[in-house]
Design a protein around this motif. Structure first.
Motif: not given
Length: 303
Positions: A284-286, A10-12, A277-279
């Motif tokens: 956001m990241s797809g 995951t990106s920051a 968090y995961e949802k």
């Protein structure tokens, strides 16, 4: 020639935003159990010594529903901040401890979680827990010492300077390091187990996995939480003094005071935390390939 697939992380920005949202939702949903746990640990509700649900009913009946949320705003803001620090620092330590594929062994996962817990203890947890504990302890007496979060903060700074906010730092570090190490380590192990047995990787799996990880964590780390609560209360005990007081007044069993409430809260909160968090991160990241937790896997050789 063997090739190993490297997993994405995951990106920051996504990690920080997703974890802050997850932390805020979790704090609001579970605060009554946190309030009851603290009151049970401080032994401040006669007749409800080990029953958190009796504490909630007793306080609601005598002081109104709003009393159960005493100190909640501090914890919500603090939780959103501390979870962001936790996940960001876990991501950092994981990147330093992971193998070439980006995966963690269970022991390295526990170490990364422990280091993340230590970081959040110093940066975020101790000051917010100090305020929350003082406000809950203050609610039990008639002559109130504090009038809400801002006044509590001002009173501590005026009387003890910034050091007052870090009262109980040592037991908080012990609690958070052990809690996050056990919780994130056990979450990794359980989630990897579910993957190896081809269980669907969806919200239900994340919810159940979080609940199991939270339950394991409580019974392994509860003494640290009890000592921290005593040290951060109005009694102002040091770490050793708090330990002695708990054992003298309640016996060794007293170190596990509030376990029932904390199981309910931590199992529920872990489920909410990881699921939200995961949802959010996925939205956001797809892709779930970008989720925070990258698990140990046995690389397969490909020709």
């Amino acid at each position: 020639m063997a090739a190993v697939e490297t997993k994405k992380t995951t990106s920051a920005p996504v990690s920080l935003f997703s974890s802050a949202i997850a932390g805020g939702v979790e704090a609001i949903a579970t605060y009554p159990l946190e309030y009851a746990k603290t009151r049970v640990q401080l032994q401040t509700v006669p007749g409800c010594r080990h029953n958190p649900f009796a504490v909630i009913l007793n306080v609601a009946r005598n002081d109104g529903i709003g009393a159960i949320y005493t100190g909640c705003s501090t914890l919500v803001l603090g939780t959103a901040f501390k979870v962001s620090v936790r996940f960001f620092s876990f991501n950092y330590f994981r990147s330093r401890l992971a193998d070439d594929t980006g995966a963690l062994t269970p022991l390295r996962g526990i170490l990364a979680g422990s280091l993340a817990g230590l970081t959040e203890s110093v940066v975020a947890v101790t000051p917010t827990e100090r305020l929350k504990t003082l406000l809950i302890d203050n609610a039990r007496i008639q002559m109130k010492l504090y009038r809400g979060e801002p006044h509590t903060y001002e009173a501590i700074i005026r009387a003890q300077s910034i050091r007052g906010l870090y009262h109980g730092l040592v037991p908080t570090i012990l609690k958070q390091s052990s809690t996050q190490g056990v919780k994130m380590g056990s979450y990794n192990v359980i989630r990897e187990f579910s993957r190896r047995h081809d269980l669907p990787q969806n919200g239900i799996t994340a919810f159940v996995t979080g609940a199991l990880a939270g339950t394991v964590t409580v019974y392994m780390t509860q003494p640290f939480d009890t000592i921290k609560t005593w040290a951060q209360s109005a009694r102002g005990a040091g770490t050793i003094e708090a330990f002695r007081s708990v054992v003298q007044q309640t016996g060794l069993r007293g170190l596990w005071s509030g376990s029932t409430s904390r199981v309910g809260r931590l199992a529920f909160s872990s489920s909410i935390l990881y699921t939200v968090y995961e949802k959010v991160a996925t939205a956001m990241s797809g892709s779930l390939e970008n989720e925070l937790f990258v698990f140990t896997s046995i690389p397969s050789a490909r020709c």
